[in-house]
Write a protein that holds these residues in place. Structure first.
Motif, PDB file in Angstrom:
ATOM      1  N   VAL A 107      25.684   9.653  49.598  1.00  0.00           N
ATOM      2  CA  VAL A 107      24.845   9.348  48.646  1.00  0.00           C
ATOM      3  C   VAL A 107      25.286  10.108  47.446  1.00  0.00           C
ATOM      4  O   VAL A 107      25.499   9.456  46.360  1.00  0.00           O
ATOM      5  N   GLY A 108      25.326  11.390  47.141  1.00  0.00           N
ATOM      6  CA  GLY A 108      25.865  12.216  46.346  1.00  0.00           C
ATOM      7  C   GLY A 108      26.102  13.557  46.495  1.00  0.00           C
ATOM      8  O   GLY A 108      25.646  14.161  47.533  1.00  0.00           O
TER       9      GLY A 108
ATOM     10  N   THR B 114      27.433   7.933  45.077  1.00  0.00           N
ATOM     11  CA  THR B 114      28.159   6.663  45.325  1.00  0.00           C
ATOM     12  C   THR B 114      27.650   5.427  44.487  1.00  0.00           C
ATOM     13  O   THR B 114      26.552   5.567  43.831  1.00  0.00           O
ATOM     14  N   ALA B 115      28.321   4.496  44.188  1.00  0.00           N
ATOM     15  CA  ALA B 115      28.074   3.744  43.396  1.00  0.00           C
ATOM     16  C   ALA B 115      26.804   2.768  43.281  1.00  0.00           C
ATOM     17  O   ALA B 115      26.130   2.457  42.293  1.00  0.00           O
TER      18      ALA B 115
ATOM     19  N   VAL C 133      23.842   4.280  44.044  1.00  0.00           N
ATOM     20  CA  VAL C 133      22.677   4.779  43.481  1.00  0.00           C
ATOM     21  C   VAL C 133      22.904   5.301  42.167  1.00  0.00           C
ATOM     22  O   VAL C 133      21.927   5.977  41.528  1.00  0.00           O
ATOM     23  N   ARG C 134      24.228   5.006  41.485  1.00  0.00           N
ATOM     24  CA  ARG C 134      24.536   5.669  40.192  1.00  0.00           C
ATOM     25  C   ARG C 134      23.515   5.273  39.114  1.00  0.00           C
ATOM     26  O   ARG C 134      23.313   4.030  39.109  1.00  0.00           O
ATOM     27  N   GLY C 135      23.088   6.294  38.435  1.00  0.00           N
ATOM     28  CA  GLY C 135      21.844   5.853  37.291  1.00  0.00           C
ATOM     29  C   GLY C 135      20.706   5.756  37.900  1.00  0.00           C
ATOM     30  O   GLY C 135      19.512   5.777  37.094  1.00  0.00           O
ATOM     31  N   ARG C 136      20.265   5.826  39.166  1.00  0.00           N
ATOM     32  CA  ARG C 136      19.212   5.751  39.743  1.00  0.00           C
ATOM     33  C   ARG C 136      18.603   6.985  40.709  1.00  0.00           C
ATOM     34  O   ARG C 136      17.469   7.679  40.555  1.00  0.00           O
ATOM     35  N   PHE C 137      19.752   7.786  41.113  1.00  0.00           N
ATOM     36  CA  PHE C 137      19.379   8.909  41.745  1.00  0.00           C
ATOM     37  C   PHE C 137      20.214  10.236  40.901  1.00  0.00           C
ATOM     38  O   PHE C 137      21.169  10.062  40.391  1.00  0.00           O
ATOM     39  N   THR C 138      19.489  11.443  41.167  1.00  0.00           N
ATOM     40  CA  THR C 138      19.916  12.545  40.355  1.00  0.00           C
ATOM     41  C   THR C 138      19.720  13.687  41.583  1.00  0.00           C
ATOM     42  O   THR C 138      18.807  14.162  42.018  1.00  0.00           O
TER      43      THR C 138
ATOM     44  N   VAL D  63      32.793  18.602  44.456  1.00  0.00           N
ATOM     45  CA  VAL D  63      32.161  17.653  45.024  1.00  0.00           C
ATOM     46  C   VAL D  63      33.278  16.770  46.052  1.00  0.00           C
ATOM     47  O   VAL D  63      34.417  16.774  45.610  1.00  0.00           O
ATOM     48  N   ASN D  64      32.708  16.111  47.043  1.00  0.00           N
ATOM     49  CA  ASN D  64      33.404  15.443  48.036  1.00  0.00           C
ATOM     50  C   ASN D  64      32.466  14.807  48.754  1.00  0.00           C
ATOM     51  O   ASN D  64      31.352  14.749  48.854  1.00  0.00           O
ATOM     52  N   SER D  65      32.980  13.266  49.094  1.00  0.00           N
ATOM     53  CA  SER D  65      32.244  12.521  49.823  1.00  0.00           C
ATOM     54  C   SER D  65      32.241  12.286  51.325  1.00  0.00           C
ATOM     55  O   SER D  65      31.739  11.315  51.744  1.00  0.00           O
TER      56      SER D  65
END
Length: 123
Positions: free
Chosen positions: A47-48, A60-61, A63-68, A103-105
């Motif tokens: 997720v992030g 991740t794309a 959730v970008r702009g919605r999750f912080t 940071v790492n996914s």
């Protein structure tokens, strides 16, 4: 380090939730922290994450702009603010502690998952 995620629940589409992840038995200072999620029958997906030193974030794309993501190392806590929730966000959400500070996914670069918290978004 042991992790426990909190704050999940049932919310309507468009709503918000804030998840918390509390660490105990050690410090997470300097280590990256991340949120992953897992829907029934699916793999655990990134997720992030937030870095251990600069507080840089990566999402991740979907959730970008919605999750912080944010963190409070003094409280050994990482937060996930989720806005504009969608039914496809429904999953069990887990937090992980990074093996390093960047940071790492890749879930293989995190451990101490602990119990997750269920997020259900109704349409």
């Amino acid at each position: 380090v042991q992790l426990q995620a909190f704050g999940g629940g049932l919310v309507q589409a468009g709503g918000s939730l804030r998840l918390s992840c509390a660490a105990s038995g050690g410090t997470v200072s300097g280590r990256a922290m991340a949120w992953f999620r897992q829907a029934p029958g699916k793999a655990r997906n990134f997720v992030g994450s937030i870095s251990g030193h600069t507080r840089s974030t990566y999402y991740t794309a979907s959730v970008r702009g919605r999750f912080t993501i944010s963190r409070d190392d003094a409280r050994n806590t990482v937060l996930l603010q989720m806005n504009s929730l969608k039914p496809e966000d429904t999953a069990v959400y887990y937090c992980g502690v990074g093996l390093g500070s960047y940071v790492n996914s890749d879930p293989r670069d995190y451990d101490s998952w602990g119990q997750g918290t269920q997020v259900t978004v109704s349409s």
